[in-house]
Each structure stands twice: as structure tokens, then as C-alpha cells.
Design a protein around this motif. Structure first.
Motif, PDB file in Angstrom:
ATOM      1  N   UNK A 190      -4.192  12.208  -9.767  1.00 50.04           N
ATOM      2  CA  UNK A 190      -5.325  12.145 -10.688  1.00 50.04           C
ATOM      3  C   UNK A 190      -5.561  13.512 -11.310  1.00 50.04           C
ATOM      4  N   UNK A 211     -11.682   5.517  -2.653  1.00 46.13           N
ATOM      5  CA  UNK A 211     -12.429   6.780  -2.685  1.00 46.13           C
ATOM      6  C   UNK A 211     -13.768   6.629  -3.404  1.00 46.13           C
ATOM      7  N   UNK A 212     -13.926   5.592  -4.212  1.00 43.54           N
ATOM      8  CA  UNK A 212     -15.191   5.395  -4.931  1.00 43.54           C
ATOM      9  C   UNK A 212     -16.175   4.561  -4.127  1.00 43.54           C
ATOM     10  N   UNK A 214      -7.848  -0.883  -2.130  1.00 42.61           N
ATOM     11  CA  UNK A 214      -7.175   0.311  -1.593  1.00 42.61           C
ATOM     12  C   UNK A 214      -7.112   1.421  -2.647  1.00 42.61           C
ATOM     13  N   UNK A 215      -6.761   1.026  -3.870  1.00 42.48           N
ATOM     14  CA  UNK A 215      -6.621   2.028  -4.935  1.00 42.48           C
ATOM     15  C   UNK A 215      -7.958   2.684  -5.266  1.00 42.48           C
ATOM     16  N   UNK A 216      -9.034   1.955  -5.085  1.00 41.19           N
ATOM     17  CA  UNK A 216     -10.354   2.483  -5.471  1.00 41.19           C
ATOM     18  C   UNK A 216     -11.208   2.842  -4.262  1.00 41.19           C
ATOM     19  N   UNK A 233       2.124   1.624  -3.439  1.00 40.29           N
ATOM     20  CA  UNK A 233       1.061   2.099  -4.329  1.00 40.29           C
ATOM     21  C   UNK A 233       0.849   3.596  -4.129  1.00 40.29           C
ATOM     22  N   UNK A 286       1.770   6.157  -7.162  1.00 48.04           N
ATOM     23  CA  UNK A 286       0.516   6.486  -7.850  1.00 48.04           C
ATOM     24  C   UNK A 286       0.614   7.900  -8.419  1.00 48.04           C
ATOM     25  N   UNK A 339       0.844  -1.200   0.000  1.00 48.14           N
ATOM     26  CA  UNK A 339       0.000   0.000   0.000  1.00 48.14           C
ATOM     27  C   UNK A 339       0.873   1.241   0.000  1.00 48.14           C
TER      28      UNK A 339
END
Lengths: 182, 199
Positions: free
Chosen positions: A46, B79-80, B75-77, A39, A43, A36
């Protein structure tokens, strides 16, 4: 209770029993936290959808344009096409002052310096008439007869072989990079 | 820290979907919140997911990787994810999808290998050698992919037909069909066990 219901109940029980023997190795949680962190570190931020819609196509178009321009330059396509084959590079020639004449020199880059083809005799613009005022690099100096009007050169009229060993990379990006100029 | 202890067994079915920390819909979660929430989800569901994935991919080590990837996807998603049980549903879908991808990749590799070596082990031998502890699990592992997934989600995770359909990307009617066919194929393995228990 039907036969299928009984079978389903048995299957549930048997799966729970048999799968309880499958146990993951310890340390999975620490690995998850490390991944994590990775990541999060790697990352990309966005981007707004509007920004994405503008930046991404523009970047792709720029990359394609750069590729289209760079490939012919790197491959040397069109190298040597600026002059016909077999023809020497035109050179600026200083006129030779003939015996019994006195010439006028004009500073380098003026119209007296001409581009001559191979075999062409040096020409003057009529500035070499007898009695004309002499002018060297320093105006006022005289040029002796039989000497070149260029300082330090004698009778230089035409370079017969301007580049006996031409650079095969001439005109390519590599030669530009090495020499500093195209 | 409570997240660092690995439970010996999954929580009872009734408690599975009740204590998953979720994100408040009004505020954006911080990284620390997300890590804590995914950590808690991992603490609750990792063992169960590894067990499902072990039967799906027939390899315990690969199953652990599958589950790790699935949790990272959660974890990556994060927020959705808005609703309370959405994280668990997302996790189920992720495990199934990552397992499918691994199987697809492996099948390509094995096809290429089999072109070179004709004495490859059979799929049955692989399933038997994959550390599956019972004949029933081997039989489940040998079911066709959709039947295998349906049987595990319906009868091990106790998902409803609707939830199973959502996790597998199928219609509920299809789930019913796959479950029925899978059950019929497992009958031969289950009935001796039933007879043995009744005796």
C-alpha cells in the motif's frame, strides 16, 4: 401474538430445519488458507496517499507521452520528408586533379569537401592553382594529374544513383534498431 | 490445529457474535494474527454463510465460491476492522455483495445463451434442480432479490432490522417492507406446514 408473529416464528423454524440439510463440501478451510497465502503474496504494497497522488498521475502522463511519441515513429509517419522526392542524396565529392595541374588535398571533413547537387561539376576553392603545394592524406605527397585527389579513387566526381534499391523501412524505428543509428 | 476441523453445525444463535477474535485498536495486526482471526471467523460462520448463499445464488458450488470470496475480502480488509462485531457485519455485507455480483454475471451469460438456444431451462427448473431440499427453500429462492435477501438475513440469521438494513445497504423501513412482502408470498408454503404440524 399476531398471525404475522406466528408466521415469522414458523418461518424461522422451517428455515433452520431445511437449511441444516445444506452442507458445504469439506476442505473449504484449507482452500481459504491457500487463497489467503496467495492474496498475501500477490498483494501490492500500500502506498501513502500523497505518494499515490503524485506517482499515479505522473506514470499515466508518462505513458501517454511515450505512446504519443512512439506511434508516429513505429508507423513511419514523416519518413523521407527530409529530402525532396527525385533528388539524389548529396555526396561529398573529391575534386579531380586536371591534367597539367597539381592540387592540394585537405583532410576529409574540411571545407574542400563539398556537397554537390546532381549535374554540378566538381568545384575547387582555388586550391588547385598551378604550383600549389600538394597535400594528400599524408601531407607532402603529390597527386598525379588525372587522378582523384582521394586515395584509392580515380576520377570520382558524383554518384549518379546513390541508392538504387532504397530501403522501404528507411527512417523507421526498425531500421534504426537494425543499423544502430537513426 | 483447531481451525482445520469443520463443525457439523453452526453455533447456537446466542454464541454467534461473542467469540469472534478482533484486532486491538492500538496495535497493527501481523499477518499471522490476521490469518488466525479470519480462520476462527471461518470456523464459526462458514456453514451458515454457505447456506444463505446457496439460497441466494441457487447453486451450492457457486455458493461455496461466494463464501470464499467473502472471507478473502474480510482478510484483505482486516486492518480496517476495529470493533468487535464489525468483522461479522462485514462478512454479511460481503456475502450479499459477492452473491449479487455472481447473479448479475450469470444473468448476462444466460441472456446471451438464450439468444442462441431457445430451449433453455426455466428459472423455476433451475431452482428445483439446484439441490434445494425443500419447497420452502425453493419458494424463498424464487422471491425477488431484495425480498429473498431480507427474508434470509432477518429470519435465518436472526439479524435485527437495523443490522439487515446495514448488510443490504437499505433503510430499516425498506427492510420492514421487503420482509413483510416476502412473508406474505411464503404464507402459502408455510400454512400447509403449520396445519400439518398442528394436526
Amino acid at each position: 401474538m399476531t398471525g404475522d408473529d406466528i408466521l415469522e416464528a414458523r418461518l424461522r423454524k422451517a428455515l433452520a430445519r431445511d437449511l441444516s440439510e445444506v452442507t458445504p463440501r469439506p476442505g473449504g478451510e484449507g482452500r481459504l488458507y491457500r487463497e489467503m497465502d496467495g492474496a498475501r503474496l500477490y498483494r501490492l504494497p500500500r502506498l501513502n496517499r500523497t505518494v499515490q497522488a503524485v506517482i499515479v498521475p505522473a506514470a499515466v502522463a508518462l505513458a501517454i507521452a511515450a505512446l504519443v511519441l512512439a506511434v508516429p515513429m513505429v508507423l513511419g509517419v514523416g519518413r523521407g520528408s527530409a529530402q525532396p522526392a527525385g533528388r539524389p542524396t548529396p555526396t561529398a565529392v573529391c575534386p579531380t586533379v586536371q591534367a597539367g595541374e597539381e592540387g592540394t588535398l585537405t583532410p576529409a571533413g574540411s571545407e574542400s569537401a563539398e556537397l554537390l547537387d546532381e549535374g554540378t561539376e566538381p568545384r575547387s576553392k582555388g586550391d588547385l592553382a598551378s604550383g600549389a603545394t600538394e597535400e594528400l592524406t599524408t601531407p607532402g605527397e603529390s597527386v598525379p594529374a588525372g587522378e582523384s585527389s582521394c586515395p584509392g579513387e580515380v576520377g570520382l566526381t558524383l554518384d549518379p544513383d546513390p541508392d538504387p534499391d532504397p530501403d522501404p523501412d528507411a527512417g523507421t524505428v526498425w531500421s534504426w534498431l537494425l543499423r544502430g543509428t537513426p | 490445529m483447531t481451525f482445520l476441523s469443520v463443525p457439523s453445525d453452526p453455533p447456537p444463535p446466542a454464541a454467534r457474535f461473542t467469540t469472534v477474535p478482533t484486532v486491538a485498536a492500538t496495535s497493527r495486526p501481523t499477518t499471522a494474527d490476521t490469518r488466525a482471526a479470519v480462520g476462527a471467523l471461518f470456523h464459526q460462520h462458514q456453514i451458515q454463510m454457505v447456506r444463505v448463499a446457496t439460497v441466494l445464488v441457487r447453486d451450492p458450488a457457486v455458493a461455496e465460491d461466494v463464501v470464499q470470496d467473502a472471507f478473502l475480502a474480510v482478510y484483505a480488509n482486516w486492518s480496517r476492522i476495529r470493533e468487535k462485531d464489525e468483522a461479522v457485519r462485514y462478512l454479511h455485507r460481503s456475502v450479499v455483495n459477492v452473491a449479487r455480483n455472481r447473479l448479475r454475471r450469470r444473468s448476462v451469460v444466460e441472456r446471451l445463451k438464450s439468444l442462441r438456444h431457445h430451449d433453455e431451462v426455466s428459472a423455476e427448473d433451475r431452482a428445483l434442480g439446484a439441490g434445494l431440499p425443500s419447497a420452502l427453500l425453493v419458494a424463498v429462492a424464487e422471491l425477488p432479490r431484495r425480498e429473498r435477501e431480507t427474508v434470509l438475513l432477518r429470519y435465518y440469521l436472526d439479524l435485527s432490522e437495523k443490522e439487515t438494513a446495514e448488510a443490504l445497504g437499505l433503510r430499516p423501513g425498506s427492510v420492514k417492507g421487503y420482509a413483510s412482502r416476502g412473508l406474505a408470498k411464503l404464507r402459502s408454503v408455510l400454512e400447509p406446514a403449520i396445519c400439518g404440524e398442528e394436526r
